[in-house]
Structures are given as structure tokens and as C-alpha cells.
Write an enzyme that holds these catalytic residues in place. Sequence first.
Site, PDB file in Angstrom:
ATOM      1  N   HIS A   8      -1.044   4.215  -5.047  1.00 41.02           N
ATOM      2  CA  HIS A   8       0.092   3.488  -4.440  1.00 41.02           C
ATOM      3  C   HIS A   8      -0.150   2.602  -2.982  1.00 41.02           C
ATOM      4  O   HIS A   8      -0.239   2.965  -2.210  1.00 41.02           O
ATOM      5  CB  HIS A   8       1.135   4.606  -4.152  1.00 41.02           C
ATOM      6  CG  HIS A   8       2.345   4.173  -3.545  1.00 41.02           C
ATOM      7  ND1 HIS A   8       2.837   4.460  -2.213  1.00 41.02           N
ATOM      8  CD2 HIS A   8       3.438   3.652  -4.030  1.00 41.02           C
ATOM      9  CE1 HIS A   8       4.062   3.913  -2.133  1.00 41.02           C
ATOM     10  NE2 HIS A   8       4.280   3.533  -3.242  1.00 41.02           N
ATOM     11  N   HIS A  50       4.515  -4.915   0.250  1.00 47.63           N
ATOM     12  CA  HIS A  50       5.461  -4.338  -0.086  1.00 47.63           C
ATOM     13  C   HIS A  50       6.849  -4.805   0.199  1.00 47.63           C
ATOM     14  O   HIS A  50       7.719  -4.579  -0.584  1.00 47.63           O
ATOM     15  CB  HIS A  50       5.306  -2.893   0.749  1.00 47.63           C
ATOM     16  CG  HIS A  50       6.360  -2.027   0.024  1.00 47.63           C
ATOM     17  ND1 HIS A  50       7.553  -1.601   0.800  1.00 47.63           N
ATOM     18  CD2 HIS A  50       6.415  -1.046  -1.164  1.00 47.63           C
ATOM     19  CE1 HIS A  50       8.347  -0.681  -0.063  1.00 47.63           C
ATOM     20  NE2 HIS A  50       7.768  -0.554  -1.166  1.00 47.63           N
ATOM     21  N   GLU A 140       4.408  -4.544  -9.279  1.00 45.85           N
ATOM     22  CA  GLU A 140       5.827  -4.506  -9.335  1.00 45.85           C
ATOM     23  C   GLU A 140       6.341  -5.875  -8.672  1.00 45.85           C
ATOM     24  O   GLU A 140       5.864  -6.442  -7.503  1.00 45.85           O
ATOM     25  CB  GLU A 140       6.289  -3.583  -8.060  1.00 45.85           C
ATOM     26  CG  GLU A 140       7.939  -3.510  -8.080  1.00 45.85           C
ATOM     27  CD  GLU A 140       8.184  -2.200  -7.113  1.00 45.85           C
ATOM     28  OE1 GLU A 140       7.443  -1.578  -6.495  1.00 45.85           O
ATOM     29  OE2 GLU A 140       9.508  -2.269  -6.776  1.00 45.85           O
TER      30      GLU A 140
HETATM   31 CA    CA Z   1       5.960  -0.481  -5.228  1.00 45.33          CA
END
Ligand code: CA
Length: 318
Positions: A8, A50, A140
Site C-alpha cells: 500500500h 496519494h 489507482e
Molecule cells: Ca490508493
Amino acid sequence: MKPIVIAHRGASAYLPEHTLPCVAAAHTLGADYIEQDIVLSRDGVPMVLHDIYLESTTDVARQFPDRARDDGRFYAIDFDLAELKTLAVHERIDPLGNAVFDGRFPVVDLELRIPTLSEEIILIEGLNKSRGARTGYYIEMKSPTFHAAAGLDIAAATIKVLDAAHLHHERAPIFFQCFDPQTLRHLKHKVKSPLPLIQLVGDNSWQEPPGVDFDFMRTDEGLDDVASYADGIGPWIPQLFEADGTTPTNLVAAAHARGLLVHAFTLRADSLEAGFKDFESLHQGIFLDAGIDGVFSDFPDITRQFIDTHINADVTSS
Ligand code: CA
């Protein structure tokens, strides 16, 4: 199939998230996939970052004090690549300037930089070569509607980088993930991307993206719809368990019944879900009780070890 370990934001428990050292650590600590969150610069370059904001992980407020918007925040999309590259990345801090995770890497300036997606691909492909590995990408696209409002197509920009690296094909070890169902439908039906698509399932209170009903998405009808455009779901770990915190809901079974993978987020040893007494029992809950197919972990080494110790690839279903 053995469940997969998705690092992550890299091995973010150990080094500042999304920096190249953090990615290299994730690679050596046994991640199957490494996550890239993509945000665009003003000049349209996919950056691995992020937040759409910069102040929580960089020194932007010190270097560009007059570039905040009226809400006091510094948006990556207001800066060109060359400017973003001058920012020093540090461990994540809260609005008061304190480390979000006390026990993690100190908040110091090591002259770490925000990587572009292209740079990160060079690093991972290089490590795959030098280490004889096949670590993949779990990409993402952040806030597509926000980018579109600024005239930028985050999906197109991301795919352009993958195309240039010869990675936009069905055998590439890559997942696309997004909270926005419209973006995933677009990738499936218009772009006809050959890569598997994961519908992230947030909580309605987050309003990310606004107007998407994630409670409905987890119903039978909602999952039928997701299965029409996606290959899996990415639920928030609390959605895997009933109110007692440890008894599995039927979400994983309902997803599997529709052929959907389940890759949950996020494992953090230093921020445990309520109901679990330690990190080991949380791993047991999500893998052995709930039966998920993969997980985003800040601690890819610990999750790797749990899977390799406790899960026999021959006996797990799905
Ligand atoms: Ca993410």
C-alpha cells in the site's frame, strides 16, 4: 490461487509513502503488487502521489507559501512537473505538523522526490530484471471528476504512460482501481482496456466520489451491476465484518458468486480495526474467516509471511 499482497503506497510502514526507496523496499519485502496512486501535474504528467493535495507529505508550504488556494490547501494540479520535482517528500503529517504514525520513519528531509509514473515503472521493471521477479502494478486513478473539471483526462494520461512502457496489454501484471464507477465503465466499454478493473468500495460518509452509493453497491443488485464492468471489488476492511467486528459478512461470498475478486484495504499494524486484538488475528480474520483474494498492506513483509505460513495455494478456493 494464493491471496496477493499489495504493498500500500509501497512499504509505507517503513519509509515515506510512494517514494522510490519505499517502492524498492516493497519489492524486496515480497509484495506481489505495488500500489501507485496517480494524480496529474498542471502539465498533465501522471505523478505517484496519494492526495490531490501536497502539504501533508511535502514541503510545498515552505517553498511556495503563496500558492495555496482559498481553502488553504496546495493542489498538485496547480504545479507543473518541474515545480513538483523541487518538493522534498517526507513522512505524512497532520494539519498540526505532527507525524500521523508515531512509530514510523521520522519526518525529515532526505531530498526524496515525488516520482512520476514513468520513473516508478523504470524502477520496478529494473528490479524485476535484477531480482528475477515479476512484481506487478496496482494503479489507482485519483478523483477523475476533479481532474476532468481542470480539463485533464487522468485515465488517458495514465494509459499513455503504460502504452509507452509496453504495459497496456492483457498479460501485463497490472490492476486498475478506482472509487469512481464512471471511470471504470469508461475504461471497460469505451477505452476497452485489457487490464482487470477493481471497483473500490468506500464508505458513503467519505463522499469520495460525491453521489456514489456504496451501501447499495454492496447489495446483490449493486454487485450484479459492478460485475457488468469490473473484475473485482476493493472493500474497506470493516465492510468484511458484522457489527461485532469479527464475524464475516456475506460480502465476499456474494462477490465470489458473481466471479468478482475481493482485494480489501488496508492492513496497518499500528492502526488496527476494532474487534481484533493484534495484527495476526486481523490477518486470520480477513484471509481465513472472510476469505479475501488479496489485501493492501502497509506492512507487506508481515502479510507475505502470514500468507506463506498459513495459506496453502492448493486448498484455497477462488
Ligand atoms: Ca490508493
